[in-house]
Design a protein around this motif. Structure first.
Motif, PDB file in Angstrom:
ATOM      1  N   LEU A 239       0.833  -1.315  -0.070  1.00 26.39           N
ATOM      2  CA  LEU A 239      -0.349  -0.051  -0.060  1.00 26.39           C
ATOM      3  C   LEU A 239       0.847   1.530  -0.459  1.00 26.39           C
ATOM      4  O   LEU A 239       1.997   1.267   1.026  1.00 26.39           O
ATOM      5  CB  LEU A 239      -1.191   0.216   1.236  1.00 26.39           C
ATOM      6  CG  LEU A 239      -1.902   1.272   1.107  1.00 26.39           C
ATOM      7  CD1 LEU A 239      -3.244   0.790   0.613  1.00 26.39           C
ATOM      8  CD2 LEU A 239      -2.475   1.419   3.095  1.00 26.39           C
ATOM      9  N   GLU A 240       0.348   2.234  -0.849  1.00 25.06           N
ATOM     10  CA  GLU A 240       1.026   4.077  -0.559  1.00 25.06           C
ATOM     11  C   GLU A 240      -0.589   4.038  -0.788  1.00 25.06           C
ATOM     12  O   GLU A 240      -1.314   4.500  -1.531  1.00 25.06           O
ATOM     13  CB  GLU A 240       1.456   3.898  -1.996  1.00 25.06           C
ATOM     14  CG  GLU A 240       3.313   2.998  -2.249  1.00 25.06           C
ATOM     15  CD  GLU A 240       3.898   3.267  -3.487  1.00 25.06           C
ATOM     16  OE1 GLU A 240       3.357   4.409  -4.135  1.00 25.06           O
ATOM     17  OE2 GLU A 240       4.094   2.779  -3.909  1.00 25.06           O
ATOM     18  N   LEU A 241      -0.112   5.427   0.545  1.00 22.94           N
ATOM     19  CA  LEU A 241      -1.637   5.650   0.975  1.00 22.94           C
ATOM     20  C   LEU A 241      -0.882   7.387   0.955  1.00 22.94           C
ATOM     21  O   LEU A 241      -0.254   7.630   1.909  1.00 22.94           O
ATOM     22  CB  LEU A 241      -2.369   5.611   1.395  1.00 22.94           C
ATOM     23  CG  LEU A 241      -2.960   5.934   2.063  1.00 22.94           C
ATOM     24  CD1 LEU A 241      -4.393   5.562   1.371  1.00 22.94           C
ATOM     25  CD2 LEU A 241      -3.602   5.133   3.522  1.00 22.94           C
ATOM     26  N   ARG A 242      -2.082   8.400   1.074  1.00 21.78           N
ATOM     27  CA  ARG A 242      -2.038   9.606   1.680  1.00 21.78           C
ATOM     28  C   ARG A 242      -3.356   9.663   1.636  1.00 21.78           C
ATOM     29  O   ARG A 242      -4.784   9.569   0.736  1.00 21.78           O
ATOM     30  CB  ARG A 242      -1.318  10.503   0.582  1.00 21.78           C
ATOM     31  CG  ARG A 242      -1.634  11.365  -0.648  1.00 21.78           C
ATOM     32  CD  ARG A 242      -0.830  12.026  -1.902  1.00 21.78           C
ATOM     33  NE  ARG A 242      -0.574  11.923  -3.206  1.00 21.78           N
ATOM     34  CZ  ARG A 242      -1.928  13.187  -3.312  1.00 21.78           C
ATOM     35  NH1 ARG A 242      -2.313  14.102  -2.344  1.00 21.78           N
ATOM     36  NH2 ARG A 242      -2.381  13.601  -4.206  1.00 21.78           N
ATOM     37  N   GLN A 243      -2.983  11.420   2.278  1.00 18.33           N
ATOM     38  CA  GLN A 243      -5.038  11.635   1.764  1.00 18.33           C
ATOM     39  C   GLN A 243      -5.119  13.585   1.775  1.00 18.33           C
ATOM     40  O   GLN A 243      -3.812  14.022   1.970  1.00 18.33           O
ATOM     41  CB  GLN A 243      -5.330  11.863   3.639  1.00 18.33           C
ATOM     42  CG  GLN A 243      -6.504  12.498   3.697  1.00 18.33           C
ATOM     43  CD  GLN A 243      -7.582  11.980   5.078  1.00 18.33           C
ATOM     44  OE1 GLN A 243      -6.893  11.892   5.868  1.00 18.33           O
ATOM     45  NE2 GLN A 243      -8.500  11.909   5.174  1.00 18.33           N
ATOM     46  N   LEU A 249      -8.559   9.894   0.577  1.00 17.33           N
ATOM     47  CA  LEU A 249      -7.523   9.407   0.985  1.00 17.33           C
ATOM     48  C   LEU A 249      -7.446   8.670  -0.965  1.00 17.33           C
ATOM     49  O   LEU A 249      -8.300   8.344  -1.319  1.00 17.33           O
ATOM     50  CB  LEU A 249      -7.938   7.766   1.212  1.00 17.33           C
ATOM     51  CG  LEU A 249      -8.282   7.571   3.204  1.00 17.33           C
ATOM     52  CD1 LEU A 249      -8.588   6.030   3.689  1.00 17.33           C
ATOM     53  CD2 LEU A 249      -7.257   7.993   3.057  1.00 17.33           C
ATOM     54  N   LEU A 251      -4.614   6.095  -3.253  1.00 18.30           N
ATOM     55  CA  LEU A 251      -3.687   5.100  -3.428  1.00 18.30           C
ATOM     56  C   LEU A 251      -3.250   4.651  -5.494  1.00 18.30           C
ATOM     57  O   LEU A 251      -4.918   4.738  -5.645  1.00 18.30           O
ATOM     58  CB  LEU A 251      -3.857   4.340  -2.123  1.00 18.30           C
ATOM     59  CG  LEU A 251      -5.060   3.888  -2.796  1.00 18.30           C
ATOM     60  CD1 LEU A 251      -6.039   2.760  -1.791  1.00 18.30           C
ATOM     61  CD2 LEU A 251      -7.000   4.202  -1.845  1.00 18.30           C
ATOM     62  N   GLU A 276      -8.740  -1.375  -2.368  1.00 17.61           N
ATOM     63  CA  GLU A 276      -9.894  -0.766  -1.352  1.00 17.61           C
ATOM     64  C   GLU A 276      -9.947  -1.788   0.102  1.00 17.61           C
ATOM     65  O   GLU A 276      -9.835  -1.615   1.267  1.00 17.61           O
ATOM     66  CB  GLU A 276     -11.360  -0.563  -1.475  1.00 17.61           C
ATOM     67  CG  GLU A 276     -12.525  -0.296  -0.361  1.00 17.61           C
ATOM     68  CD  GLU A 276     -13.770  -0.079  -1.371  1.00 17.61           C
ATOM     69  OE1 GLU A 276     -14.614  -1.502  -0.458  1.00 17.61           O
ATOM     70  OE2 GLU A 276     -14.075   0.830  -1.873  1.00 17.61           O
ATOM     71  N   LEU A 279      -6.517  -1.527   1.628  1.00 19.59           N
ATOM     72  CA  LEU A 279      -7.116  -0.198   2.703  1.00 19.59           C
ATOM     73  C   LEU A 279      -7.640  -0.341   3.907  1.00 19.59           C
ATOM     74  O   LEU A 279      -6.936   0.221   5.455  1.00 19.59           O
ATOM     75  CB  LEU A 279      -7.619   0.744   1.894  1.00 19.59           C
ATOM     76  CG  LEU A 279      -7.865   2.199   2.542  1.00 19.59           C
ATOM     77  CD1 LEU A 279      -6.682   2.725   2.736  1.00 19.59           C
ATOM     78  CD2 LEU A 279      -8.353   3.010   1.069  1.00 19.59           C
ATOM     79  N   TRP A 290     -14.450   3.129  -1.752  1.00 17.68           N
ATOM     80  CA  TRP A 290     -14.460   3.930  -3.485  1.00 17.68           C
ATOM     81  C   TRP A 290     -14.573   4.377  -4.116  1.00 17.68           C
ATOM     82  O   TRP A 290     -16.136   4.157  -4.568  1.00 17.68           O
ATOM     83  CB  TRP A 290     -13.112   3.353  -4.145  1.00 17.68           C
ATOM     84  CG  TRP A 290     -13.304   2.507  -5.178  1.00 17.68           C
ATOM     85  CD1 TRP A 290     -13.635   1.123  -4.707  1.00 17.68           C
ATOM     86  CD2 TRP A 290     -13.891   2.203  -6.143  1.00 17.68           C
ATOM     87  NE1 TRP A 290     -14.268   0.068  -6.057  1.00 17.68           N
ATOM     88  CE2 TRP A 290     -14.366   1.370  -7.086  1.00 17.68           C
ATOM     89  CE3 TRP A 290     -13.846   3.125  -7.487  1.00 17.68           C
ATOM     90  CZ2 TRP A 290     -14.937   0.994  -8.211  1.00 17.68           C
ATOM     91  CZ3 TRP A 290     -14.354   3.309  -8.188  1.00 17.68           C
ATOM     92  CH2 TRP A 290     -14.553   2.582  -9.183  1.00 17.68           C
TER      93      TRP A 290
END
Length: 356
Positions: A239-243, A249, A251, A276, A279, A290
């Motif tokens: 997972l690569e994630l940011r908000q 969110l 990704l 999803e 996550l 999503w």
């Protein structure tokens, strides 16, 4: 007399070039087949980093890229760029320590974090590891917004933007480019810069040049808006994630986006559902759904490295790379100097078009 420069492509690279060249007094025309920032640049994860690199030369280029964004942000405070830092536990054990030592030896800011540190920073997260690395210098660009902001700043300096206009050929006379042919007429230029991503190869072939590219589709997922659950970028094994500032969110659908070598995309809805679920495992108490998925072809040259510089055809300059998010600002700075001041920057020596 000011140089007439045609930039083919209005993504991050093209828009940053337009601003830098216009503020040096060049007569800039940006030509975009679609809408500015709506191809790969507008469908990017937007992570600005040097923790992912191929070799030390590539690390130095990416570090220079981050520094160039900071300079550009100081000049244009409205740019949608933040520096929240990243939390990284893509690998564990000795591999994590190797990463820590390698980046530390290169002078990159690195924090060593334990599970308690992570829990304080990510209180809503489950399945946290025993240790992680923090990269406090890393940032995020809302890439589609940044394209528009850079073009607006360039236009304020006299640059012109032509959207919905497709460049079909490069026009050469006496071994020198004299402009481009579009589906709506010819545009003369003293210099042509190809920043058209995956479309650059076909245009180069019209003057007998080759740019081999990999096929690298990229899928980015966006969730419905949520309350703030993280302030930093998170990089886990799958997972690569940011908000973003609106609570979405963001990704990549691929489990390891930066090193993803997939050439095809399976059923895109199934891909989104799988992302999803990954996550949801990290945020079990948050209702996640999503609401948008975007697909773009990432502009990755055959050896995976940027291609930047003058070509053997006089008057033609090439700027094609992944990741443009990290490298757009430094590419624009250096290319502007090379084109207007007739210099060659040592930093770009490994990335010249002649290697192909």
């Amino acid at each position: 007399m000011a140089q007439r420069i045609a930039i083919v492509g209005a993504g991050l690279i093209g828009s940053a070039l337009a601003f830098q060249l216009a503020r040096r007094g060049a007569q800039v025309t940006v030509i975009e087949a679609g809408l500015p920032g709506q191809a790969a640049s507008g469908r990017s994860f937007g992570w600005l980093n040097a923790s992912f690199f191929a070799d030390e030369d590539h690390f130095r280029l990416r570090m220079s890229g981050m520094e160039a964004w900071r300079r550009l942000k100081a000049d244009l405070p409205e740019l949608s760029i933040r520096w929240p830092g990243a939390l990284w536990w893509e690998e564990q054990g000795e591999a994590l320590q190797d990463m820590r030592r390698k980046l530390g030896s290169l002078g990159y800011p690195v924090d060593h974090l334990n599970r308690s540190d992570l829990k304080r920073r990510l209180p809503d997260f489950a399945d946290l590891p025993d240790e992680a690395l923090g990269f406090p210098a890393e940032g995020v660009a809302e890439t589609g917004q940044v394209v528009g902001q850079l073009l607006m700043a360039a236009q304020a300096l006299g640059a012109r933007v032509m959207a919905g206009v497709e460049v079909t050929d490069l026009i050469e006379s006496n071994s020198k480019l004299i402009g481009v042919r579009t589906n709506h007429g010819i545009i003369g230029a003293d210099q042509v810069i190809l920043a058209a991503g995956t479309g650059s190869s076909q245009l180069m072939s019209t003057v007998g040049l080759s740019l081999p590219m990999l096929r690298r589709p990229g899928v980015i997922l966006q969730t419905s808006p949520l309350p703030q659950v993280l302030s930093q970028i998170v990089v886990a094994p799958d997972l690569e994630l940011r908000q973003d500032s609106s609570g979405h969110l963001i990704l990549p659908a691929a489990a390891a986006h930066q090193s993803d070598a997939s050439e095809t995309v399976p059923n895109i809805a199934e891909l989104a559902e799988a992302a999803e679920k990954r996550l949801q495992r990290y945020l079990p108490d948050i209702a996640i759904k999503w609401d948008q998925v975007t697909l773009a072809m990432r502009p990755v040259p055959k050896d995976g490295l940027p291609v930047i510089g003058a070509t053997q055809t006089k008057g033609l300059y090439l700027a094609v790379m992944h990741s443009g998010a990290t490298l757009a600002a430094i590419t624009a700075e250096i290319a502007t100097q090379e084109i207007l001041d007739d210099v060659r920057a040592p930093l770009l020596r490994p990335y010249r078009p002649e290697r192909f």
